[in-house]
Each structure stands twice: as structure tokens, then as C-alpha cells.
Design a protein around this motif. Structure first.
Motif, PDB file in Angstrom:
ATOM      1  N   ILE A 180       2.433  12.907   1.296  1.00  9.80           N
ATOM      2  CA  ILE A 180       0.791  11.726   1.674  1.00  9.80           C
ATOM      3  C   ILE A 180       0.761  10.734   0.372  1.00  9.80           C
ATOM      4  CG2 ILE A 180      -1.447  11.303   1.422  1.00  9.80           C
ATOM      5  CD1 ILE A 180      -0.005  12.813   4.014  1.00  9.80           C
ATOM      6  N   LEU A 181       1.377  11.276  -1.407  1.00 12.74           N
ATOM      7  CA  LEU A 181       0.691   9.934  -2.324  1.00 12.74           C
ATOM      8  C   LEU A 181       2.305   8.843  -2.235  1.00 12.74           C
ATOM      9  CD1 LEU A 181       0.299   9.304  -4.698  1.00 12.74           C
ATOM     10  CD2 LEU A 181       1.619  11.331  -5.607  1.00 12.74           C
ATOM     11  N   ASP A 182       3.699   9.719  -1.687  1.00 12.84           N
ATOM     12  CA  ASP A 182       4.536   8.597  -1.305  1.00 12.84           C
ATOM     13  C   ASP A 182       4.098   7.972  -0.834  1.00 12.84           C
ATOM     14  OD1 ASP A 182       6.061  10.241  -3.163  1.00 12.84           O
ATOM     15  OD2 ASP A 182       7.310  11.294  -2.007  1.00 12.84           O
ATOM     16  N   LYS A 183       3.342   7.542   0.588  1.00  6.46           N
ATOM     17  CA  LYS A 183       2.854   7.424   1.755  1.00  6.46           C
ATOM     18  C   LYS A 183       1.978   6.345   1.608  1.00  6.46           C
ATOM     19  CE  LYS A 183       4.069  10.241   5.585  1.00  6.46           C
ATOM     20  NZ  LYS A 183       4.149  10.893   7.022  1.00  6.46           N
ATOM     21  N   LEU A 184       1.094   6.487   0.577  1.00  7.66           N
ATOM     22  CA  LEU A 184      -0.209   5.673  -0.434  1.00  7.66           C
ATOM     23  C   LEU A 184       0.415   4.762  -1.246  1.00  7.66           C
ATOM     24  CD1 LEU A 184      -2.713   7.942  -1.088  1.00  7.66           C
ATOM     25  CD2 LEU A 184      -3.149   6.244   0.596  1.00  7.66           C
ATOM     26  N   GLU A 185       0.980   5.390  -1.838  1.00 13.90           N
ATOM     27  CA  GLU A 185       2.464   3.867  -2.240  1.00 13.90           C
ATOM     28  C   GLU A 185       3.029   3.097  -1.870  1.00 13.90           C
ATOM     29  OE1 GLU A 185       3.841   6.825  -5.833  1.00 13.90           O
ATOM     30  OE2 GLU A 185       2.667   6.616  -6.836  1.00 13.90           O
ATOM     31  N   MET A 186       2.914   3.368  -0.428  1.00 12.67           N
ATOM     32  CA  MET A 186       4.701   2.096  -0.646  1.00 12.67           C
ATOM     33  C   MET A 186       3.586   1.267   0.567  1.00 12.67           C
ATOM     34  SD  MET A 186       7.306   4.086   1.780  1.00 12.67           S
ATOM     35  CE  MET A 186       6.728   5.671   2.870  1.00 12.67           C
ATOM     36  N   GLY A 187       1.844   2.047   0.552  1.00  9.63           N
ATOM     37  CA  GLY A 187       1.200   1.059   1.264  1.00  9.63           C
ATOM     38  C   GLY A 187       0.290   1.118   2.406  1.00  9.63           C
ATOM     39  N   GLN A 188       0.473   2.328   2.762  1.00  8.11           N
ATOM     40  CA  GLN A 188      -0.505   2.912   4.316  1.00  8.11           C
ATOM     41  C   GLN A 188      -1.862   3.201   3.569  1.00  8.11           C
ATOM     42  OE1 GLN A 188       1.239   6.503   5.892  1.00  8.11           O
ATOM     43  NE2 GLN A 188       2.880   5.073   7.242  1.00  8.11           N
ATOM     44  N   THR A 189      -2.523   3.444   3.998  1.00 10.88           N
ATOM     45  CA  THR A 189      -4.265   2.877   3.972  1.00 10.88           C
ATOM     46  C   THR A 189      -4.799   4.600   3.930  1.00 10.88           C
ATOM     47  OG1 THR A 189      -4.822   2.774   6.033  1.00 10.88           O
ATOM     48  CG2 THR A 189      -5.129   0.495   4.073  1.00 10.88           C
ATOM     49  N   PRO A 190      -5.545   5.271   3.242  1.00 11.89           N
ATOM     50  CA  PRO A 190      -6.234   6.069   3.506  1.00 11.89           C
ATOM     51  C   PRO A 190      -7.146   6.504   5.340  1.00 11.89           C
ATOM     52  CG  PRO A 190      -6.424   5.696   1.925  1.00 11.89           C
ATOM     53  CD  PRO A 190      -6.642   4.663   2.245  1.00 11.89           C
ATOM     54  N   GLU A 191      -7.334   5.315   5.684  1.00 15.63           N
ATOM     55  CA  GLU A 191      -7.369   5.402   6.865  1.00 15.63           C
ATOM     56  C   GLU A 191      -6.968   5.432   7.843  1.00 15.63           C
ATOM     57  OE1 GLU A 191      -8.672   2.507   4.967  1.00 15.63           O
ATOM     58  OE2 GLU A 191     -10.117   3.412   4.628  1.00 15.63           O
ATOM     59  N   ASP A 192      -5.314   4.925   7.484  1.00 16.91           N
ATOM     60  CA  ASP A 192      -4.264   5.085   8.575  1.00 16.91           C
ATOM     61  C   ASP A 192      -3.420   6.589   8.579  1.00 16.91           C
ATOM     62  OD1 ASP A 192      -4.002   2.517   8.797  1.00 16.91           O
ATOM     63  OD2 ASP A 192      -2.204   1.990   7.378  1.00 16.91           O
ATOM     64  N   LEU A 193      -4.208   7.674   7.227  1.00 13.97           N
ATOM     65  CA  LEU A 193      -3.314   8.538   7.182  1.00 13.97           C
ATOM     66  C   LEU A 193      -4.413   9.751   7.797  1.00 13.97           C
ATOM     67  CD1 LEU A 193      -0.949   8.284   3.157  1.00 13.97           C
ATOM     68  CD2 LEU A 193      -0.168   8.834   6.433  1.00 13.97           C
ATOM     69  N   GLU A 194      -6.279   8.946   8.151  1.00 17.75           N
ATOM     70  CA  GLU A 194      -6.529   9.929   8.350  1.00 17.75           C
ATOM     71  C   GLU A 194      -7.458  10.856   7.368  1.00 17.75           C
ATOM     72  OE1 GLU A 194      -5.793  12.215  12.080  1.00 17.75           O
ATOM     73  OE2 GLU A 194      -5.698  10.181  12.558  1.00 17.75           O
ATOM     74  N   LEU A 195      -7.350  10.237   6.103  1.00 16.69           N
ATOM     75  CA  LEU A 195      -7.695  11.428   4.847  1.00 16.69           C
ATOM     76  C   LEU A 195      -8.669  11.215   4.577  1.00 16.69           C
ATOM     77  CD1 LEU A 195      -5.337  10.236   2.436  1.00 16.69           C
ATOM     78  CD2 LEU A 195      -5.046  12.175   3.593  1.00 16.69           C
ATOM     79  N   GLU A 196      -9.838  12.434   4.412  1.00 18.70           N
ATOM     80  CA  GLU A 196     -10.698  12.623   4.193  1.00 18.70           C
ATOM     81  C   GLU A 196     -11.278  12.555   2.465  1.00 18.70           C
ATOM     82  OE1 GLU A 196     -13.482  15.444   5.857  1.00 18.70           O
ATOM     83  OE2 GLU A 196     -12.248  15.246   7.853  1.00 18.70           O
TER      84      GLU A 196
END
Length: 91
Positions: A62-78
Motif C-alpha cells: 500500500i505504501l508503494d501505491k501511495l508513493e506512485m500517486g494513488q490516493t487513500p480514497e482510491d485504496l479505501e483506507l481508513e
């Protein structure tokens, strides 16, 4: 004559053309700050990160995805709640 840049190469527009063909938008870079890293036995490390003023408890993928530009909303993070870390210790 071509009115493009003087040093245009075949690779100059490849990424832009590919993104346009696939209908993708270029994502704006977001700042991801890693605050803590926890190791826990056989599990992969966990990270507490700060993104847009919110804290999240995430793993490496998930950290890698956040660093690539995906938002927490895209990843459905709380958002991370630090009170949950020690709630199982109280009886």
C-alpha cells in the motif's frame, strides 16, 4: 515541415500518447511522509504514514501505491487511530 520541438525523438510523445489512448489521467504527486516503521516477527513491516493531513497504518504494498500517486480514497483506507494500538492491552 514539422512545427514540433527541435530535438523531438520517437520516444518523446510515447507516454503521453499511450496514456491518452488508454484514457488515463496523469496523477499529481502527493506527499507521503513515513513516520514510523514497525517490524513484527514473520509479518512484513507496517508503516504509519501521513498523507494530506491524515495518518494511515499501511503495509509495504500500500505504501508503494501511495508513493506512485494513488490516493487513500482510491485504496479505501481508513485513518489510523492511535488509541486502537493499545486497546487490547487494557482489561
Amino acid at each position: 515541415m514539422n512545427a514540433g520541438p527541435k530535438f523531438r525523438t520517437p520516444y518523446h510523445t510515447t507516454g503521453r500518447d499511450l496514456a491518452a489512448a488508454l484514457g488515463m489521467k496523469v496523477r499529481a504527486r502527493q506527499e507521503v511522509h513515513v513516520l514510523t516503521k514497525r517490524h513484527g516477527g514473520v509479518f512484513s513491516p507496517r508503516f504509519i504514514v501521513l498523507v494530506d493531513g491524515q495518518y494511515y497504518d499501511v503495509g509495504r504494498a500500500i505504501l508503494d501505491k501511495l508513493e506512485m500517486g494513488q490516493t487513500p480514497e482510491d485504496l479505501e483506507l481508513e485513518p489510523h487511530n492511535p488509541d486502537d494500538d493499545y486497546s487490547d492491552l487494557e482489561s
